[in-house]
Design a protein around this motif. Structure first.
Motif, PDB file in Angstrom:
ATOM      1  N   VAL A 102       0.835  -1.210   0.000  1.00 19.40           N
ATOM      2  CA  VAL A 102       0.000   0.000   0.000  1.00 19.40           C
ATOM      3  C   VAL A 102       0.867   1.256   0.000  1.00 19.40           C
ATOM      4  O   VAL A 102       0.612   2.201  -0.763  1.00 19.40           O
ATOM      5  CB  VAL A 102      -0.973  -0.006   1.198  1.00 19.40           C
ATOM      6  CG1 VAL A 102      -1.669   1.332   1.365  1.00 19.40           C
ATOM      7  CG2 VAL A 102      -2.007  -1.120   1.034  1.00 19.40           C
ATOM      8  N   VAL A 103       1.906   1.279   0.818  1.00 18.23           N
ATOM      9  CA  VAL A 103       2.764   2.457   0.921  1.00 18.23           C
ATOM     10  C   VAL A 103       3.516   2.709  -0.387  1.00 18.23           C
ATOM     11  O   VAL A 103       3.508   3.830  -0.925  1.00 18.23           O
ATOM     12  CB  VAL A 103       3.752   2.316   2.109  1.00 18.23           C
ATOM     13  CG1 VAL A 103       4.822   3.389   2.074  1.00 18.23           C
ATOM     14  CG2 VAL A 103       3.003   2.351   3.428  1.00 18.23           C
ATOM     15  N   VAL A 104       4.135   1.669  -0.929  1.00 17.13           N
ATOM     16  CA  VAL A 104       4.948   1.836  -2.138  1.00 17.13           C
ATOM     17  C   VAL A 104       4.064   2.179  -3.346  1.00 17.13           C
ATOM     18  O   VAL A 104       4.400   3.085  -4.129  1.00 17.13           O
ATOM     19  CB  VAL A 104       5.809   0.585  -2.416  1.00 17.13           C
ATOM     20  CG1 VAL A 104       6.487   0.660  -3.773  1.00 17.13           C
ATOM     21  CG2 VAL A 104       6.846   0.410  -1.313  1.00 17.13           C
ATOM     22  N   ILE A 105       2.945   1.495  -3.500  1.00 13.84           N
ATOM     23  CA  ILE A 105       2.065   1.771  -4.640  1.00 13.84           C
ATOM     24  C   ILE A 105       1.478   3.175  -4.518  1.00 13.84           C
ATOM     25  O   ILE A 105       1.352   3.893  -5.529  1.00 13.84           O
ATOM     26  CB  ILE A 105       0.973   0.697  -4.774  1.00 13.84           C
ATOM     27  CG1 ILE A 105       1.598  -0.670  -5.093  1.00 13.84           C
ATOM     28  CG2 ILE A 105      -0.055   1.083  -5.831  1.00 13.84           C
ATOM     29  CD1 ILE A 105       2.444  -0.715  -6.357  1.00 13.84           C
ATOM     30  N   SER A 106       1.157   3.609  -3.321  1.00 10.75           N
ATOM     31  CA  SER A 106       0.677   4.983  -3.128  1.00 10.75           C
ATOM     32  C   SER A 106       1.745   5.992  -3.521  1.00 10.75           C
ATOM     33  O   SER A 106       1.456   7.008  -4.169  1.00 10.75           O
ATOM     34  CB  SER A 106       0.264   5.209  -1.668  1.00 10.75           C
ATOM     35  OG  SER A 106      -0.792   4.355  -1.317  1.00 10.75           O
ATOM     36  N   PHE A 107       2.980   5.719  -3.136  1.00 13.58           N
ATOM     37  CA  PHE A 107       4.097   6.586  -3.495  1.00 13.58           C
ATOM     38  C   PHE A 107       4.281   6.637  -5.013  1.00 13.58           C
ATOM     39  O   PHE A 107       4.451   7.718  -5.596  1.00 13.58           O
ATOM     40  CB  PHE A 107       5.369   6.100  -2.798  1.00 13.58           C
ATOM     41  CG  PHE A 107       6.581   6.927  -3.094  1.00 13.58           C
ATOM     42  CD1 PHE A 107       6.710   8.211  -2.578  1.00 13.58           C
ATOM     43  CD2 PHE A 107       7.600   6.421  -3.883  1.00 13.58           C
ATOM     44  CE1 PHE A 107       7.840   8.979  -2.856  1.00 13.58           C
ATOM     45  CE2 PHE A 107       8.727   7.164  -4.159  1.00 13.58           C
ATOM     46  CZ  PHE A 107       8.845   8.455  -3.646  1.00 13.58           C
ATOM     47  N   LEU A 108       4.225   5.475  -5.651  1.00 13.52           N
ATOM     48  CA  LEU A 108       4.358   5.430  -7.106  1.00 13.52           C
ATOM     49  C   LEU A 108       3.202   6.154  -7.795  1.00 13.52           C
ATOM     50  O   LEU A 108       3.403   6.847  -8.800  1.00 13.52           O
ATOM     51  CB  LEU A 108       4.437   3.986  -7.598  1.00 13.52           C
ATOM     52  CG  LEU A 108       5.707   3.210  -7.237  1.00 13.52           C
ATOM     53  CD1 LEU A 108       5.592   1.762  -7.705  1.00 13.52           C
ATOM     54  CD2 LEU A 108       6.933   3.879  -7.819  1.00 13.52           C
ATOM     55  N   ALA A 109       2.003   6.026  -7.251  1.00 16.72           N
ATOM     56  CA  ALA A 109       0.848   6.722  -7.824  1.00 16.72           C
ATOM     57  C   ALA A 109       1.023   8.233  -7.704  1.00 16.72           C
ATOM     58  O   ALA A 109       0.692   8.988  -8.630  1.00 16.72           O
ATOM     59  CB  ALA A 109      -0.441   6.278  -7.134  1.00 16.72           C
ATOM     60  N   ALA A 110       1.564   8.676  -6.576  1.00 12.41           N
ATOM     61  CA  ALA A 110       1.801  10.111  -6.393  1.00 12.41           C
ATOM     62  C   ALA A 110       2.839  10.613  -7.400  1.00 12.41           C
ATOM     63  O   ALA A 110       2.656  11.681  -8.014  1.00 12.41           O
ATOM     64  CB  ALA A 110       2.264  10.390  -4.968  1.00 12.41           C
ATOM     65  N   ILE A 111       3.910   9.854  -7.582  1.00 19.26           N
ATOM     66  CA  ILE A 111       4.923  10.235  -8.570  1.00 19.26           C
ATOM     67  C   ILE A 111       4.300  10.273  -9.964  1.00 19.26           C
ATOM     68  O   ILE A 111       4.524  11.213 -10.735  1.00 19.26           O
ATOM     69  CB  ILE A 111       6.118   9.258  -8.546  1.00 19.26           C
ATOM     70  CG1 ILE A 111       6.906   9.423  -7.250  1.00 19.26           C
ATOM     71  CG2 ILE A 111       7.030   9.468  -9.756  1.00 19.26           C
ATOM     72  CD1 ILE A 111       7.986   8.373  -7.063  1.00 19.26           C
ATOM     73  N   ASN A 112       3.487   9.264 -10.270  1.00 22.19           N
ATOM     74  CA  ASN A 112       2.828   9.204 -11.573  1.00 22.19           C
ATOM     75  C   ASN A 112       1.921  10.424 -11.778  1.00 22.19           C
ATOM     76  O   ASN A 112       1.924  11.042 -12.846  1.00 22.19           O
ATOM     77  CB  ASN A 112       2.024   7.909 -11.676  1.00 22.19           C
ATOM     78  CG  ASN A 112       1.483   7.621 -13.060  1.00 22.19           C
ATOM     79  OD1 ASN A 112       0.780   6.647 -13.237  1.00 22.19           O
ATOM     80  ND2 ASN A 112       1.790   8.420 -14.061  1.00 22.19           N
ATOM     81  N   TYR A 113       1.192  10.798 -10.762  1.00 21.31           N
ATOM     82  CA  TYR A 113       0.284  11.941 -10.862  1.00 21.31           C
ATOM     83  C   TYR A 113       1.058  13.241 -11.072  1.00 21.31           C
ATOM     84  O   TYR A 113       0.694  14.061 -11.917  1.00 21.31           O
ATOM     85  CB  TYR A 113      -0.586  12.042  -9.618  1.00 21.31           C
ATOM     86  CG  TYR A 113      -1.482  13.252  -9.634  1.00 21.31           C
ATOM     87  CD1 TYR A 113      -2.603  13.284 -10.451  1.00 21.31           C
ATOM     88  CD2 TYR A 113      -1.188  14.374  -8.857  1.00 21.31           C
ATOM     89  CE1 TYR A 113      -3.426  14.396 -10.490  1.00 21.31           C
ATOM     90  CE2 TYR A 113      -1.998  15.484  -8.892  1.00 21.31           C
ATOM     91  CZ  TYR A 113      -3.119  15.501  -9.704  1.00 21.31           C
ATOM     92  OH  TYR A 113      -3.919  16.604  -9.739  1.00 21.31           O
ATOM     93  N   TYR A 114       2.127  13.417 -10.310  1.00 23.90           N
ATOM     94  CA  TYR A 114       2.879  14.668 -10.413  1.00 23.90           C
ATOM     95  C   TYR A 114       3.703  14.770 -11.696  1.00 23.90           C
ATOM     96  O   TYR A 114       4.019  15.871 -12.134  1.00 23.90           O
ATOM     97  CB  TYR A 114       3.765  14.871  -9.189  1.00 23.90           C
ATOM     98  CG  TYR A 114       2.953  15.195  -7.966  1.00 23.90           C
ATOM     99  CD1 TYR A 114       2.157  16.339  -7.913  1.00 23.90           C
ATOM    100  CD2 TYR A 114       2.946  14.356  -6.860  1.00 23.90           C
ATOM    101  CE1 TYR A 114       1.387  16.627  -6.800  1.00 23.90           C
ATOM    102  CE2 TYR A 114       2.181  14.638  -5.737  1.00 23.90           C
ATOM    103  CZ  TYR A 114       1.403  15.783  -5.718  1.00 23.90           C
ATOM    104  OH  TYR A 114       0.634  16.064  -4.620  1.00 23.90           O
TER     105      TYR A 114
END
Length: 97
Positions: free
Chosen positions: A28-40
């Motif tokens: 959950v933590v890593v995928i959330s981080f990757l999603a944030a990077i993807n969004y930005y």
């Protein structure tokens, strides 16, 4: 002696569940981080983080099945039945030898 055996099995199960939940939290933590990077980086124009989520998610599902016995054919009950069956067969063979 049987009580110690039950304790050891229960402890192993607790350790397996703890390992699963730690892996789930990491997911959950890593995928959330990757999603944030993807969004930005591109505003989800191309949601590349889903590839990682899908790949790792397969591993999480397999871990859940192994930990909680979600396989109806080879679950924990099946294992216990087979162990008892093989022990009885072995006992019968040793009686006749």
């Amino acid at each position: 002696m049987e009580r110690e055996s039950k304790y050891i099995r229960a402890k192993e199960r607790v350790e397996a569940e703890k390992k699963f939940y730690n892996g789930l939290i990491s997911y959950v933590v890593v995928i959330s981080f990757l999603a944030a990077i993807n969004y930005y980086t591109n505003g989800f124009a191309y949601a590349w983080f889903l590839w990682a989520a899908f790949g790792w998610g397969i591993g999480v599902v397999i871990g859940a099945v192994k930990t909680f016995g979600g396989n109806p054919f080879f679950g924990r009950d099946w294992e216990e039945r087979k162990i008892k069956e093989f022990m009885q067969e072995d006992e019968q063979r040793t009686k006749w030898q």
